[in-house]
Design a protein around this motif. Structure first.
Motif, PDB file in Angstrom:
ATOM      1  N   SER A 207      21.613  -8.743  -2.514  1.00 17.17           N
ATOM      2  CA  SER A 207      20.620  -8.546  -3.577  1.00 17.17           C
ATOM      3  C   SER A 207      21.043  -9.159  -4.914  1.00 17.17           C
ATOM      4  N   ASP A 208      22.288  -9.635  -5.019  1.00 11.35           N
ATOM      5  CA  ASP A 208      22.724 -10.324  -6.245  1.00 11.35           C
ATOM      6  C   ASP A 208      22.216 -11.770  -6.279  1.00 11.35           C
ATOM      7  N   SER A 209      21.673 -12.248  -5.185  1.00 12.92           N
ATOM      8  CA  SER A 209      21.175 -13.623  -5.136  1.00 12.92           C
ATOM      9  C   SER A 209      20.070 -13.806  -6.165  1.00 12.92           C
ATOM     10  N   ALA A 210      20.294 -14.732  -7.082  1.00 16.24           N
ATOM     11  CA  ALA A 210      19.361 -14.938  -8.194  1.00 16.24           C
ATOM     12  C   ALA A 210      19.869 -16.113  -9.014  1.00 16.24           C
ATOM     13  N   LEU A 211      19.172 -16.374 -10.115  1.00 17.04           N
ATOM     14  CA  LEU A 211      19.555 -17.434 -11.051  1.00 17.04           C
ATOM     15  C   LEU A 211      20.216 -16.782 -12.258  1.00 17.04           C
ATOM     16  N   TYR A 212      21.408 -17.234 -12.608  1.00 14.58           N
ATOM     17  CA  TYR A 212      22.174 -16.624 -13.684  1.00 14.58           C
ATOM     18  C   TYR A 212      22.303 -17.592 -14.854  1.00 14.58           C
ATOM     19  N   PHE A 213      22.033 -17.064 -16.043  1.00 14.75           N
ATOM     20  CA  PHE A 213      22.103 -17.870 -17.257  1.00 14.75           C
ATOM     21  C   PHE A 213      23.144 -17.305 -18.213  1.00 14.75           C
ATOM     22  N   CYS A 214      23.969 -18.193 -18.717  1.00 15.03           N
ATOM     23  CA  CYS A 214      24.876 -17.885 -19.799  1.00 15.03           C
ATOM     24  C   CYS A 214      24.214 -18.351 -21.099  1.00 15.03           C
ATOM     25  N   ALA A 215      24.409 -17.621 -22.174  1.00 10.39           N
ATOM     26  CA  ALA A 215      23.807 -18.002 -23.455  1.00 10.39           C
ATOM     27  C   ALA A 215      24.780 -17.707 -24.581  1.00 10.39           C
ATOM     28  N   VAL A 216      24.649 -18.460 -25.652  1.00 13.15           N
ATOM     29  CA  VAL A 216      25.535 -18.280 -26.802  1.00 13.15           C
ATOM     30  C   VAL A 216      24.718 -18.247 -28.073  1.00 13.15           C
ATOM     31  N   ARG A 217      25.195 -17.480 -29.000  1.00 15.51           N
ATOM     32  CA  ARG A 217      24.603 -17.485 -30.336  1.00 15.51           C
ATOM     33  C   ARG A 217      25.741 -17.602 -31.331  1.00 15.51           C
ATOM     34  N   ASP A 218      25.633 -18.572 -32.208  1.00 13.15           N
ATOM     35  CA  ASP A 218      26.610 -18.765 -33.257  1.00 13.15           C
ATOM     36  C   ASP A 218      26.312 -17.781 -34.393  1.00 13.15           C
TER      37      ASP A 218
ATOM     38  N   LEU B 156      22.973 -18.289  -7.627  1.00 17.13           N
ATOM     39  CA  LEU B 156      23.930 -17.573  -6.781  1.00 17.13           C
ATOM     40  C   LEU B 156      23.268 -17.218  -5.474  1.00 17.13           C
ATOM     41  N   GLN B 157      23.881 -17.629  -4.394  1.00 15.17           N
ATOM     42  CA  GLN B 157      23.381 -17.324  -3.054  1.00 15.17           C
ATOM     43  C   GLN B 157      24.448 -16.499  -2.339  1.00 15.17           C
TER      44      GLN B 157
ATOM     45  N   ALA C 180      26.514 -27.324 -34.257  1.00 17.74           N
ATOM     46  CA  ALA C 180      25.598 -27.109 -33.134  1.00 17.74           C
ATOM     47  C   ALA C 180      26.287 -26.263 -32.075  1.00 17.74           C
ATOM     48  N   GLN C 181      25.497 -25.492 -31.388  1.00 17.19           N
ATOM     49  CA  GLN C 181      26.045 -24.649 -30.328  1.00 17.19           C
ATOM     50  C   GLN C 181      25.560 -25.160 -28.991  1.00 17.19           C
ATOM     51  N   SER C 182      26.403 -25.040 -27.962  1.00 12.78           N
ATOM     52  CA  SER C 182      26.014 -25.483 -26.626  1.00 12.78           C
ATOM     53  C   SER C 182      26.717 -24.643 -25.577  1.00 12.78           C
ATOM     54  N   VAL C 183      26.139 -24.664 -24.399  1.00 14.12           N
ATOM     55  CA  VAL C 183      26.671 -23.905 -23.262  1.00 14.12           C
ATOM     56  C   VAL C 183      26.638 -24.806 -22.046  1.00 14.12           C
ATOM     57  N   ALA C 184      27.693 -24.755 -21.237  1.00 13.46           N
ATOM     58  CA  ALA C 184      27.721 -25.517 -19.996  1.00 13.46           C
ATOM     59  C   ALA C 184      27.956 -24.577 -18.825  1.00 13.46           C
ATOM     60  N   GLN C 185      27.134 -24.717 -17.820  1.00 10.25           N
ATOM     61  CA  GLN C 185      27.352 -24.020 -16.548  1.00 10.25           C
ATOM     62  C   GLN C 185      27.565 -25.132 -15.526  1.00 10.25           C
ATOM     63  N   PRO C 186      28.807 -25.371 -15.141  1.00  3.85           N
ATOM     64  CA  PRO C 186      29.119 -26.577 -14.373  1.00  3.85           C
ATOM     65  C   PRO C 186      28.622 -26.565 -12.932  1.00  3.85           C
ATOM     66  N   GLU C 187      28.279 -25.403 -12.417  1.00  6.61           N
ATOM     67  CA  GLU C 187      27.849 -25.316 -11.015  1.00  6.61           C
ATOM     68  C   GLU C 187      26.358 -25.026 -10.947  1.00  6.61           C
ATOM     69  N   ASP C 188      25.625 -25.901 -10.226  1.00  6.67           N
ATOM     70  CA  ASP C 188      24.203 -25.625 -10.030  1.00  6.67           C
ATOM     71  C   ASP C 188      24.018 -24.440  -9.081  1.00  6.67           C
ATOM     72  N   GLN C 189      24.921 -24.345  -8.107  1.00  4.85           N
ATOM     73  CA  GLN C 189      24.795 -23.280  -7.110  1.00  4.85           C
ATOM     74  C   GLN C 189      26.180 -22.786  -6.714  1.00  4.85           C
ATOM     75  N   VAL C 190      26.249 -21.489  -6.488  1.00  3.05           N
ATOM     76  CA  VAL C 190      27.464 -20.849  -5.979  1.00  3.05           C
ATOM     77  C   VAL C 190      27.084 -20.078  -4.733  1.00  3.05           C
ATOM     78  N   ASN C 191      27.819 -20.322  -3.665  1.00  3.90           N
ATOM     79  CA  ASN C 191      27.596 -19.612  -2.406  1.00  3.90           C
ATOM     80  C   ASN C 191      28.782 -18.695  -2.135  1.00  3.90           C
ATOM     81  N   VAL C 192      28.488 -17.474  -1.766  1.00  2.28           N
ATOM     82  CA  VAL C 192      29.554 -16.527  -1.479  1.00  2.28           C
ATOM     83  C   VAL C 192      29.079 -15.584  -0.379  1.00  2.28           C
ATOM     84  N   ALA C 193      30.007 -15.129   0.431  1.00  2.00           N
ATOM     85  CA  ALA C 193      29.664 -14.184   1.494  1.00  2.00           C
ATOM     86  C   ALA C 193      29.617 -12.769   0.931  1.00  2.00           C
TER      87      ALA C 193
END
Lengths: 113, 115
Positions: free
Chosen positions: A84-95, A109-110, A1-14
């Protein structure tokens, strides 16, 4: 099985600061890794992918990602964030041999001006 | 020109109704997909067709039936809609490559609301 983890719900940066959005993965074969971005009420836009070769992959809008096999990670980076980079970012994997992408839960990302 | 298009963009309907979502791609790709994004933004594969042949059919209620009249189109028909079907449905396409290195390109999504 393949899985992906994005440990941070939100990232804030100046604005102007470097940004990192984290992703770790688990696959049984060779991983093919992707980053997508989703702006509000829009579809997913492809940013970059790692298939093989150089561990540092460059993509759209100045983004890059570093593949680290020993840490099973594929973190997304940008040297200087824009509002303008503020958005929702998804990582994905394919085996190898699988057709479908498995997505992480997404990281918002905010970028503050 | 829109590469992957979906209609309608928004769909509001009552429980128990039957509805369809259409997807078309003009990229010349041979593989198309349906993904579901729930209210928490989780994205999950539902179906995939390669040259009109069903190749992925994840654990999806049989109220959902995909149909691919040709390799440029993949439609999703949903019978007896339930509240839990409310989600954003994304169509995607790719040109299949050996080993799965192809990139999937996504449509703008269809926001389905079941009342």
């Amino acid at each position: 099985a393949q899985s992906v983890a994005q440990p941070e719900d939100q990232v804030n940066v100046a604005e102007g600061n470097p940004l990192t959005v984290k992703c770790t993965y688990s696959v049984s074969g060779n991983p093919y890794l992707f980053w997508y971005v989703q702006y509000p009420n829009r579809g997913l836009q492809f940013l970059l992918k790692y298939i093989t070769g150089d561990n540092l992959v460059k993509g759209s809008y100045g983004f890059e990602a570093e593949f680290n096999k020993s840490q099973t990670s594929f973190h997304l980076k940008k040297p200087s964030a824009l509002v303008s980079d503020s958005a929702l970012y998804f990582c994905a994997v394919r085996d190898t041999g699988r057709r479908a992408l498995t997505f992480g839960s997404g990281t918002r990302l905010q970028v503050q001006p | 020109d829109t590469a992957v298009s979906q209609t309608p963009k928004y769909l509001v309907t009552q429980m128990g109704n039957d509805k369809s979502i259409k997807c078309e791609q003009n990229l010349g790709h041979d593989t198309m997909y349906w993904y579901k994004q729930d209210s928490k933004k989780f994205l999950k594969i539902m179906f995939s067709y390669n040259n009109k042949e069903l190749i992925i059919n994840e654990t999806v209620p049989n109220r959902f039936s995909p149909k691919s009249p040709d390799k440029a189109h993949l439609n999703l028909h949903i019978n007896s809609l339930e509240l839990g079907d409310s989600a954003v449905y994304f169509c995607a396409s790719s040109q299949a490559k050996t080993g799965g290195t192809d990139t999937q390109y996504f449509g703008p999504g269809t926001r389905l609301t079941v009342l």
